[in-house]
Design a protein around this motif. Structure first.
Motif, mmCIF file in Angstrom:
data_model
loop_
_atom_site.group_PDB
_atom_site.id
_atom_site.type_symbol
_atom_site.label_atom_id
_atom_site.label_comp_id
_atom_site.label_asym_id
_atom_site.label_seq_id
_atom_site.Cartn_x
_atom_site.Cartn_y
_atom_site.Cartn_z
ATOM 1 N N GLU A 180 0.835 -1.206 0.000
ATOM 2 C CA GLU A 180 0.000 0.000 0.000
ATOM 3 C C GLU A 180 0.873 1.261 0.000
ATOM 4 O O GLU A 180 0.610 2.204 -0.751
ATOM 5 N N VAL A 181 1.915 1.270 0.818
ATOM 6 C CA VAL A 181 2.813 2.430 0.878
ATOM 7 C C VAL A 181 3.582 2.572 -0.437
ATOM 8 O O VAL A 181 3.743 3.683 -0.951
ATOM 9 N N ALA A 182 4.036 1.469 -1.016
ATOM 10 C CA ALA A 182 4.769 1.517 -2.284
ATOM 11 C C ALA A 182 3.894 2.136 -3.380
ATOM 12 O O ALA A 182 4.341 3.021 -4.125
ATOM 13 N N VAL A 183 2.650 1.682 -3.471
ATOM 14 C CA VAL A 183 1.731 2.213 -4.485
ATOM 15 C C VAL A 183 1.488 3.701 -4.240
ATOM 16 O O VAL A 183 1.502 4.502 -5.178
ATOM 17 N N ILE A 216 5.937 10.702 -5.827
ATOM 18 C CA ILE A 216 7.092 10.924 -4.953
ATOM 19 C C ILE A 216 8.316 10.247 -5.560
ATOM 20 O O ILE A 216 9.402 10.818 -5.612
ATOM 21 N N SER A 217 8.134 9.021 -6.041
ATOM 22 C CA SER A 217 9.220 8.274 -6.675
ATOM 23 C C SER A 217 8.655 7.077 -7.422
ATOM 24 O O SER A 217 7.636 6.518 -7.022
ATOM 25 N N ALA A 218 9.337 6.684 -8.479
ATOM 26 C CA ALA A 218 8.994 5.447 -9.184
ATOM 27 C C ALA A 218 9.748 4.270 -8.562
ATOM 28 O O ALA A 218 9.555 3.127 -8.962
ATOM 29 N N TYR A 219 10.611 4.580 -7.577
ATOM 30 C CA TYR A 219 11.477 3.568 -6.981
ATOM 31 C C TYR A 219 11.390 3.579 -5.454
ATOM 32 O O TYR A 219 12.295 4.067 -4.778
ATOM 33 N N PRO A 220 10.305 3.030 -4.898
ATOM 34 C CA PRO A 220 10.214 2.950 -3.432
ATOM 35 C C PRO A 220 11.188 1.913 -2.883
ATOM 36 O O PRO A 220 11.368 0.839 -3.470
ATOM 37 N N ILE A 221 11.823 2.261 -1.784
ATOM 38 C CA ILE A 221 12.759 1.355 -1.110
ATOM 39 C C ILE A 221 12.346 1.285 0.354
ATOM 40 O O ILE A 221 12.063 2.310 0.973
ATOM 41 N N PHE A 222 12.309 0.081 0.888
ATOM 42 C CA PHE A 222 11.939 -0.111 2.286
ATOM 43 C C PHE A 222 13.155 -0.569 3.077
ATOM 44 O O PHE A 222 13.840 -1.512 2.677
ATOM 45 N N VAL A 223 13.426 0.136 4.155
ATOM 46 C CA VAL A 223 14.585 -0.143 4.989
ATOM 47 C C VAL A 223 14.142 -1.075 6.116
ATOM 48 O O VAL A 223 13.278 -0.719 6.916
ATOM 49 N N LEU A 227 16.997 6.870 8.235
ATOM 50 C CA LEU A 227 16.828 6.745 6.795
ATOM 51 C C LEU A 227 15.372 6.445 6.528
ATOM 52 O O LEU A 227 14.805 5.507 7.098
ATOM 53 N N GLY A 228 14.738 7.252 5.704
ATOM 54 C CA GLY A 228 13.335 7.031 5.396
ATOM 55 C C GLY A 228 12.423 7.445 6.539
ATOM 56 O O GLY A 228 12.857 8.028 7.528
ATOM 57 N N GLU A 229 11.147 7.120 6.362
ATOM 58 C CA GLU A 229 10.124 7.432 7.355
ATOM 59 C C GLU A 229 9.615 6.137 7.971
ATOM 60 O O GLU A 229 9.278 5.196 7.242
ATOM 61 N N PRO A 230 9.515 6.063 9.291
ATOM 62 C CA PRO A 230 9.020 4.841 9.932
ATOM 63 C C PRO A 230 7.573 4.549 9.514
ATOM 64 O O PRO A 230 6.732 5.442 9.531
ATOM 65 N N ILE A 231 7.313 3.296 9.112
ATOM 66 C CA ILE A 231 5.931 2.915 8.790
ATOM 67 C C ILE A 231 5.468 1.714 9.617
ATOM 68 O O ILE A 231 4.285 1.570 9.886
ATOM 69 N N LEU A 232 6.391 0.834 9.990
ATOM 70 C CA LEU A 232 6.050 -0.355 10.781
ATOM 71 C C LEU A 232 7.089 -0.517 11.884
ATOM 72 O O LEU A 232 8.268 -0.697 11.594
ATOM 73 N N SER A 249 11.379 4.650 2.075
ATOM 74 C CA SER A 249 12.311 5.603 1.485
ATOM 75 C C SER A 249 12.173 5.539 -0.032
ATOM 76 O O SER A 249 11.263 4.899 -0.556
ATOM 77 N N THR A 250 13.094 6.198 -0.708
ATOM 78 C CA THR A 250 13.077 6.226 -2.171
ATOM 79 C C THR A 250 14.505 6.184 -2.708
ATOM 80 O O THR A 250 15.470 6.479 -1.980
ATOM 81 N N LEU A 251 14.624 5.865 -3.967
ATOM 82 C CA LEU A 251 15.924 5.904 -4.629
ATOM 83 C C LEU A 251 16.532 7.296 -4.498
ATOM 84 O O LEU A 251 17.727 7.438 -4.235
ATOM 85 N N GLU A 252 15.708 8.310 -4.632
ATOM 86 C CA GLU A 252 16.200 9.682 -4.570
ATOM 87 C C GLU A 252 16.859 9.983 -3.222
ATOM 88 O O GLU A 252 17.917 10.615 -3.178
#
Length: 131
Positions: free
Chosen positions: A38-41, A48-55, A63-68, A82-85
């Motif tokens: 859901e977050v990637a979509v 925001i980005s075509a390249y979502p990255i999850f840490v 790095l990135g924003e906490p989601i879980l 997070s994102t590639l950017e």
């Protein structure tokens, strides 16, 4: 030789094998599947980005924003979005290697891109979403 020396002399063959932390990560990813997708979509649809990255991590990272959060969810791994950017901006992916990374990037509708951080280091992993 004292008793403690004898107890510590067990051969490594007799020691139980430590389970790789990636087994617990796999279990958590199956549990987190829908939320991560859901977050990637959302990241892609909102432009925001075509390249979502999850840490994926078990310690604190900036790095990135906490989601879980593992503590809130009683799991082993926390996930930040997070994102590639951001990875390029923070120098984790060098600007000169950005195009190579994009070519390796799997379709974000079918795979989550994870940056897995463990004490030994960190690496990218693509994990398929369950249907």
């Amino acid at each position: 030789m004292d008793l403690q020396d004898l107890l510590n002399e067990q051969s490594e063959e007799n020691q139980p094998k430590k389970e790789t932390p990636l087994k617990s990560l796999e279990a958590d990813l199956k549990f987190y599947n829908d939320s991560i997708k859901e977050v990637a979509v959302e990241i892609m649809v909102e432009g925001i980005s075509a390249y979502p990255i999850f840490v994926a991590h078990q310690h604190e990272v900036k790095l990135g924003e906490p989601i879980l959060d593992k503590d809130e969810l009683n799991t082993n791994w926390s996930i930040h979005a997070s994102t590639l950017e951001e990875f390029v901006e923070k120098g984790i992916i060098q600007e000169s290697r950005k195009e190579k990374f994009i070519k390796q990037f799997k379709n974000a509708h079918y795979f989550m891109c994870l940056f897995v951080i463990v004490p030994e280091g960190a690496n990218f992993v693509f994990f398929p979403y369950k249907s």
